[in-house]
Design a protein around this motif. Structure first.
Motif, PDB file in Angstrom:
ATOM      1  N   ALA A 103       1.000  -1.230  -0.051  1.00 37.60           N
ATOM      2  CA  ALA A 103      -0.459   0.249  -0.024  1.00 37.60           C
ATOM      3  C   ALA A 103       1.354   1.203   0.127  1.00 37.60           C
ATOM      4  O   ALA A 103       1.861   1.595   0.380  1.00 37.60           O
ATOM      5  CB  ALA A 103      -0.627  -0.034   1.121  1.00 37.60           C
ATOM      6  N   HIS A 104       0.608   2.440  -0.706  1.00 36.78           N
ATOM      7  CA  HIS A 104       0.715   3.418  -1.350  1.00 36.78           C
ATOM      8  C   HIS A 104       0.681   4.972  -0.092  1.00 36.78           C
ATOM      9  O   HIS A 104      -0.379   4.911  -0.015  1.00 36.78           O
ATOM     10  CB  HIS A 104       0.906   4.108  -2.704  1.00 36.78           C
ATOM     11  CG  HIS A 104       2.365   2.875  -3.418  1.00 36.78           C
ATOM     12  ND1 HIS A 104       3.055   2.852  -3.455  1.00 36.78           N
ATOM     13  CD2 HIS A 104       1.072   1.848  -4.269  1.00 36.78           C
ATOM     14  CE1 HIS A 104       3.744   1.600  -3.989  1.00 36.78           C
ATOM     15  NE2 HIS A 104       2.562   1.253  -4.831  1.00 36.78           N
ATOM     16  N   LEU A 105       1.411   5.086   0.978  1.00 39.39           N
ATOM     17  CA  LEU A 105       1.372   6.498   1.257  1.00 39.39           C
ATOM     18  C   LEU A 105       1.563   7.370   0.340  1.00 39.39           C
ATOM     19  O   LEU A 105       3.472   7.125   0.605  1.00 39.39           O
ATOM     20  CB  LEU A 105       1.440   5.924   2.287  1.00 39.39           C
ATOM     21  CG  LEU A 105       1.430   5.300   3.421  1.00 39.39           C
ATOM     22  CD1 LEU A 105       1.548   4.870   5.171  1.00 39.39           C
ATOM     23  CD2 LEU A 105      -0.569   5.538   3.503  1.00 39.39           C
ATOM     24  N   TYR A 106       1.562   8.333   0.391  1.00 38.41           N
ATOM     25  CA  TYR A 106       2.182   9.831   0.220  1.00 38.41           C
ATOM     26  C   TYR A 106       1.613  11.186   0.447  1.00 38.41           C
ATOM     27  O   TYR A 106       0.804  10.887   0.715  1.00 38.41           O
ATOM     28  CB  TYR A 106       2.361   9.506  -1.255  1.00 38.41           C
ATOM     29  CG  TYR A 106       0.786   9.763  -1.921  1.00 38.41           C
ATOM     30  CD1 TYR A 106       0.486  10.471  -3.102  1.00 38.41           C
ATOM     31  CD2 TYR A 106       0.306   8.194  -2.457  1.00 38.41           C
ATOM     32  CE1 TYR A 106      -1.156  10.368  -3.393  1.00 38.41           C
ATOM     33  CE2 TYR A 106      -0.592   8.047  -3.247  1.00 38.41           C
ATOM     34  CZ  TYR A 106      -1.517   9.405  -3.394  1.00 38.41           C
ATOM     35  OH  TYR A 106      -2.691   9.265  -3.806  1.00 38.41           O
ATOM     36  N   THR A 107       2.805  12.232   0.375  1.00 39.53           N
ATOM     37  CA  THR A 107       1.890  13.468   0.055  1.00 39.53           C
ATOM     38  C   THR A 107       2.287  14.098  -1.755  1.00 39.53           C
ATOM     39  O   THR A 107       2.879  13.790  -2.065  1.00 39.53           O
ATOM     40  CB  THR A 107       2.843  14.459   0.795  1.00 39.53           C
ATOM     41  OG1 THR A 107       4.517  14.948   0.389  1.00 39.53           O
ATOM     42  CG2 THR A 107       3.026  14.064   2.457  1.00 39.53           C
ATOM     43  N   ALA A 120      -3.446  20.167  -3.836  1.00 39.81           N
ATOM     44  CA  ALA A 120      -2.185  21.470  -3.842  1.00 39.81           C
ATOM     45  C   ALA A 120      -1.050  20.129  -2.565  1.00 39.81           C
ATOM     46  O   ALA A 120      -0.036  20.229  -2.688  1.00 39.81           O
ATOM     47  CB  ALA A 120      -2.373  23.035  -4.079  1.00 39.81           C
ATOM     48  N   GLY A 121      -1.897  20.384  -1.153  1.00 38.56           N
ATOM     49  CA  GLY A 121      -0.998  20.503   0.044  1.00 38.56           C
ATOM     50  C   GLY A 121      -2.402  18.705   0.458  1.00 38.56           C
ATOM     51  O   GLY A 121      -0.853  18.661   1.709  1.00 38.56           O
ATOM     52  N   ALA A 122      -2.837  17.857  -0.489  1.00 33.68           N
ATOM     53  CA  ALA A 122      -2.852  16.832   0.428  1.00 33.68           C
ATOM     54  C   ALA A 122      -1.891  15.521   0.687  1.00 33.68           C
ATOM     55  O   ALA A 122      -0.689  15.611   0.611  1.00 33.68           O
ATOM     56  CB  ALA A 122      -3.723  15.073  -1.373  1.00 33.68           C
ATOM     57  N   GLU A 123      -2.543  15.091   1.494  1.00 31.71           N
ATOM     58  CA  GLU A 123      -1.536  14.031   2.577  1.00 31.71           C
ATOM     59  C   GLU A 123      -2.343  12.900   2.504  1.00 31.71           C
ATOM     60  O   GLU A 123      -3.415  12.996   3.017  1.00 31.71           O
ATOM     61  CB  GLU A 123      -0.645  14.178   3.615  1.00 31.71           C
ATOM     62  CG  GLU A 123       0.116  15.356   3.975  1.00 31.71           C
ATOM     63  CD  GLU A 123       0.768  16.002   4.977  1.00 31.71           C
ATOM     64  OE1 GLU A 123       0.042  15.539   5.762  1.00 31.71           O
ATOM     65  OE2 GLU A 123       1.213  16.230   5.155  1.00 31.71           O
ATOM     66  N   LEU A 124      -1.809  11.362   1.571  1.00 33.85           N
ATOM     67  CA  LEU A 124      -2.582  10.406   1.843  1.00 33.85           C
ATOM     68  C   LEU A 124      -1.993   9.486   2.834  1.00 33.85           C
ATOM     69  O   LEU A 124      -0.906   8.461   2.481  1.00 33.85           O
ATOM     70  CB  LEU A 124      -3.497   9.656   0.657  1.00 33.85           C
ATOM     71  CG  LEU A 124      -3.616  10.845  -0.098  1.00 33.85           C
ATOM     72  CD1 LEU A 124      -3.222  11.696  -1.382  1.00 33.85           C
ATOM     73  CD2 LEU A 124      -4.773   9.319  -1.140  1.00 33.85           C
ATOM     74  N   GLY A 125      -2.196   9.379   4.237  1.00 39.90           N
ATOM     75  CA  GLY A 125      -1.580   8.505   5.089  1.00 39.90           C
ATOM     76  C   GLY A 125      -2.497   7.779   5.086  1.00 39.90           C
ATOM     77  O   GLY A 125      -3.554   7.029   4.399  1.00 39.90           O
ATOM     78  N   PHE A 134       4.219  -0.798   4.457  1.00 36.73           N
ATOM     79  CA  PHE A 134       3.332   0.486   3.664  1.00 36.73           C
ATOM     80  C   PHE A 134       4.619   1.515   2.891  1.00 36.73           C
ATOM     81  O   PHE A 134       6.136   1.305   3.372  1.00 36.73           O
ATOM     82  CB  PHE A 134       2.983   1.746   3.982  1.00 36.73           C
ATOM     83  CG  PHE A 134       1.422   1.717   4.474  1.00 36.73           C
ATOM     84  CD1 PHE A 134       0.347   1.821   3.873  1.00 36.73           C
ATOM     85  CD2 PHE A 134       1.263   0.874   6.329  1.00 36.73           C
ATOM     86  CE1 PHE A 134      -0.786   1.058   4.388  1.00 36.73           C
ATOM     87  CE2 PHE A 134       0.025   0.713   6.938  1.00 36.73           C
ATOM     88  CZ  PHE A 134      -1.063   0.820   5.852  1.00 36.73           C
ATOM     89  N   PHE A 135       4.404   2.074   1.459  1.00 34.18           N
ATOM     90  CA  PHE A 135       5.394   2.771   0.791  1.00 34.18           C
ATOM     91  C   PHE A 135       4.974   3.883   0.446  1.00 34.18           C
ATOM     92  O   PHE A 135       4.393   3.715  -0.034  1.00 34.18           O
ATOM     93  CB  PHE A 135       6.784   1.850   0.605  1.00 34.18           C
ATOM     94  CG  PHE A 135       5.871   0.833  -0.182  1.00 34.18           C
ATOM     95  CD1 PHE A 135       6.176   0.688  -2.319  1.00 34.18           C
ATOM     96  CD2 PHE A 135       5.246  -0.530  -0.164  1.00 34.18           C
ATOM     97  CE1 PHE A 135       5.065  -0.026  -3.049  1.00 34.18           C
ATOM     98  CE2 PHE A 135       5.070  -1.287  -0.497  1.00 34.18           C
ATOM     99  CZ  PHE A 135       4.943  -0.958  -1.890  1.00 34.18           C
ATOM    100  N   GLY A 136       6.093   4.848  -0.202  1.00 32.36           N
ATOM    101  CA  GLY A 136       5.556   5.563  -0.153  1.00 32.36           C
ATOM    102  C   GLY A 136       5.355   5.578  -2.400  1.00 32.36           C
ATOM    103  O   GLY A 136       5.266   4.655  -2.429  1.00 32.36           O
ATOM    104  N   VAL A 192       3.710   5.331   9.762  1.00 36.76           N
ATOM    105  CA  VAL A 192       3.747   3.874  10.487  1.00 36.76           C
ATOM    106  C   VAL A 192       3.887   4.139  11.913  1.00 36.76           C
ATOM    107  O   VAL A 192       3.769   2.930  12.610  1.00 36.76           O
ATOM    108  CB  VAL A 192       4.309   3.390   9.563  1.00 36.76           C
ATOM    109  CG1 VAL A 192       4.827   1.832  10.488  1.00 36.76           C
ATOM    110  CG2 VAL A 192       3.709   3.202   7.972  1.00 36.76           C
ATOM    111  N   ALA A 193       4.294   5.021  12.245  1.00 39.02           N
ATOM    112  CA  ALA A 193       5.597   4.812  13.799  1.00 39.02           C
ATOM    113  C   ALA A 193       3.846   4.904  14.242  1.00 39.02           C
ATOM    114  O   ALA A 193       3.937   4.341  15.975  1.00 39.02           O
ATOM    115  CB  ALA A 193       6.211   6.166  13.879  1.00 39.02           C
TER     116      ALA A 193
END
Length: 190
Positions: free
Chosen positions: A46-50, A65-70, A92-94, A114-115
């Motif tokens: 699964a991917h997490l990213y800004t 523009a400023g979205a963070e998908l955590g 998870f990874f970018g 993830v922490a």
């Protein structure tokens, strides 16, 4: 709203463009897949990213523009079609959409996400040119349990000649390679 992207990436990762789950999607999962999903599943990819960290050449909406998908955005999305079968934890990874992403910043974001989730782990995105000793040192702390090399993070279209030398230094880490990236070079090694 208009989103104009360069040829470097598809807009499918933008929150405003991500296709929303329909009743038909949820029904398909319930009918065809729900019985296959074990109790308390673990998502291994699964991917997490800004969005800012992707460094795309694009005209973005305010929403994007400023979205963070955590992790919480991931869970909300997956829960929309899996319901109570949604994984609590994952690997998870970018999102390595191009060589232009902020690898350091995206790895930091994934690590912070993830922490907060004890049962989850992360893979560090690395470039083929990264120093193996520095990568190994970075894996000694936090929730990173390995790394993932993507051809999209390489400066050229050709993979380096010695991926096995990088892999040899990471005997106790999870290593994921994007399909076709280094398969021929490491086949005998694995």
């Amino acid at each position: 709203m208009s989103v104009r992207l360069s040829a470097e990436a598809s807009p499918c990762y933008l929150p405003s463009v991500i296709r929303r789950v329909t009743d038909r999607d949820a029904e398909l999962f319930r009918r065809e897949l729900a019985g296959f999903v074990p109790p308390d599943p673990f998502d291994v990819h699964a991917h997490l990213y800004t969005v800012p960290g992707l460094n795309v050449t694009a005209e973005l909406s305010v929403e994007d523009a400023g979205a963070e998908l955590g992790v919480e955005a991931y869970r909300e999305s997956v829960r929309s079609w899996m319901g109570d079968a949604c994984p609590r934890d994952g690997l998870f990874f970018g999102l390595p959409i191009s060589a232009n992403i902020d690898v350091v910043g995206e790895n930091r974001f994934v690590g912070e996400q993830v922490a907060r989730h004890e049962g989850s782990r992360a893979l560090k995105l690395i470039r083929p040119t990264d120093d193996p000793a520095a990568v190994e040192a970075a894996l000694q702390t936090g929730h990173f349990c390995g790394f993932k090399v993507y051809h999209t993070l390489a400066a050229s279209a050709s993979p380096p000649e010695t991926p096995a030398s990088i892999i040899a230094n990471f005997q106790k880490s999870a290593i994921m390679l994007a399909e076709g990236t280094y398969g021929a070079a490491i086949g005998a090694f694995l």
